[in-house]
Design a protein around this motif. Sequence first.
Motif, PDB file in Angstrom:
ATOM      1  N   GLY A  36      10.240  15.080 -49.307  1.00 16.64           N
ATOM      2  CA  GLY A  36      10.528  16.377 -48.708  1.00 16.64           C
ATOM      3  C   GLY A  36       9.494  16.744 -47.658  1.00 16.64           C
ATOM      4  N   GLN A  40       8.461  22.281 -48.155  1.00 14.00           N
ATOM      5  CA  GLN A  40       9.151  22.161 -49.441  1.00 14.00           C
ATOM      6  C   GLN A  40       8.179  21.791 -50.559  1.00 14.00           C
ATOM      7  OE1 GLN A  40      12.103  19.334 -47.963  1.00 14.00           O
ATOM      8  NE2 GLN A  40      13.737  20.789 -48.449  1.00 14.00           N
ATOM      9  N   GLU A  72      16.907  27.196 -45.224  1.00 15.81           N
ATOM     10  CA  GLU A  72      17.713  26.010 -45.538  1.00 15.81           C
ATOM     11  C   GLU A  72      16.910  25.029 -46.376  1.00 15.81           C
ATOM     12  OE1 GLU A  72      19.618  22.113 -43.314  1.00 15.81           O
ATOM     13  OE2 GLU A  72      19.036  23.851 -42.124  1.00 15.81           O
ATOM     14  N   GLN A  73      15.645  24.804 -46.003  1.00 14.51           N
ATOM     15  CA  GLN A  73      14.830  23.862 -46.767  1.00 14.51           C
ATOM     16  C   GLN A  73      14.525  24.386 -48.166  1.00 14.51           C
ATOM     17  OE1 GLN A  73      11.451  22.136 -44.826  1.00 14.51           O
ATOM     18  NE2 GLN A  73      12.708  21.108 -43.296  1.00 14.51           N
ATOM     19  N   GLU A  76      17.602  23.743 -50.265  1.00 17.01           N
ATOM     20  CA  GLU A  76      17.741  22.336 -50.637  1.00 17.01           C
ATOM     21  C   GLU A  76      17.002  22.009 -51.930  1.00 17.01           C
ATOM     22  OE1 GLU A  76      16.358  20.128 -47.307  1.00 17.01           O
ATOM     23  OE2 GLU A  76      18.156  20.479 -46.085  1.00 17.01           O
ATOM     24  N   ILE A  77      15.916  22.741 -52.221  1.00 13.66           N
ATOM     25  CA  ILE A  77      15.142  22.474 -53.440  1.00 13.66           C
ATOM     26  C   ILE A  77      15.372  23.554 -54.496  1.00 13.66           C
ATOM     27  CG2 ILE A  77      13.394  21.093 -52.269  1.00 13.66           C
ATOM     28  CD1 ILE A  77      11.590  23.551 -52.194  1.00 13.66           C
ATOM     29  N   ARG A 393      27.005  21.543 -40.091  1.00 10.29           N
ATOM     30  CA  ARG A 393      26.957  21.430 -41.547  1.00 10.29           C
ATOM     31  C   ARG A 393      28.126  22.191 -42.178  1.00 10.29           C
ATOM     32  NH1 ARG A 393      22.472  24.822 -40.624  1.00 10.29           N
ATOM     33  NH2 ARG A 393      21.140  23.007 -40.842  1.00 10.29           N
TER      34      ARG A 393
END
Length: 477
Positions: A36, A40, A72-73, A76-77, A393
């Motif tokens: 990552g 992140q 967004e990041q 993602e996690i 996306r």
Amino acid sequence: MQTITPILLCGGSGTRLWPLSRQGYPKQFVPLAGTGSLFQQSAERLSGRGRGVCFAPPVVVTGADFRFVATEQLAEIGIEPGAVLLEPEGRNTAPAVLAAALHLAARDPEALMLIAPADHLLPDRNAFRATVARALPAALAGQILLFGIKPDRPETGYGYLELSSPTSPAGSATPLSRFVEKPDVAEAARMLASGRFLWNSGLFLFRACDILAAFLTCAPELLAPVRAALAGARADLGFLRLDPEPWACLPDISIDYAVMEKADNLAVVRYCGKWSDLGGWDAVWRAALHDPEGNATSGPAIGIDCTGSLLRSESEGLELVGIGLRDMIAIAMPDAVLVAPKDRAQEVKQAVLNLRQRQAPQADRFAKEHRPWGSFECLSRGERFQVKRIHVRPGGALSLQSHAHRAEHWVVVEGRAQVTLGGDTRILEPNESIYVPQGARHRLENPGADPVILIEVQTGDYLGEDDIIRYDDVYAR
């Protein structure tokens, strides 16, 4: 168990890691080491509970250009931010920390804050969290804690903290004797041998009320404009945009210069684990895994008869080969290449300034540019045409827009695109295309669960990104 709110500072530009880190997409959002991005990794390190600490959802302080990248990041996690404060323009760390402190203090003046630059490498999450837990009593007692890193070499690229006592155990709070600016090699070696000095990491722990009291004493001139910027802040799609007018009155000043070097309730907590601010390619080499000859490679890169070198290719289609290199850095991107001796890594920043003077787009922008809906990259360009690869996306939507100077041809190559042209909306399947005349209102959306990829051919007498008239935009740009 005490709850701590991480304050993730992620507005920097990271030009010393050019060409991988650029102003348009800086190093904190790039996978540099480990899994990552650095941002992140920072968010994951300071999340959940365990090792004697419990972390609240983070407060993110960043620039408007990075707001969608940051969220967004985090998504993602699986981390939901507590707040995202958007700086109208970068003013260094003092105004950013003050804004976060005022934001938290409005709800809880005694809220514990852990200030964390989001571009640092701290691979041992558990060791750092345990150190934070041991530092909690001092923070709850009203001290401002600085985390100092135990040095392992005479480093000249960091500032130092001199301890009042060199024998304090790791994790305990020791009074700070003084700050030391970046030394020369001889002075750094002397400080290393003395055992009294730690690297200044830029990580801090304190209560909101204590740092506000320190600002009142040490930098009172910052309080009024930051309070005004918060009072005039505007909520926007889940972000909090600070008022630009009072923010513009603030000086560009670090938290060290504004407060830390003047406050009288400082203490240092020693951290003995691995840490790096990844402030240059030499630091990236140092943090990487090495082969028996001391080389670190990444991507399609190989070294032949090389020692102590960093070879990194950031493009799957670009093979980087080094032959006979000794202590060198070689970084290959699709649009730029850096080659330099490792001991001159800090001069990369000057190279970026030279590129800006030449108005080279590679100084600050990538061929691939990120947008809230996805990304695009230029594949070819001529005097009156440009070819782009556009990635949208799932759920992404470009603005309803028109262009005064260009027409566009779209060919869908993956996914199902929803296209609005004038008053008509239709679905384009792979291998289908559409022509968008100059001046026509149009929009591209991805209503599906898979990415949409299309090739766009622009033709016209002006092809700049500013030739856009927006009529509606879900991202409020």
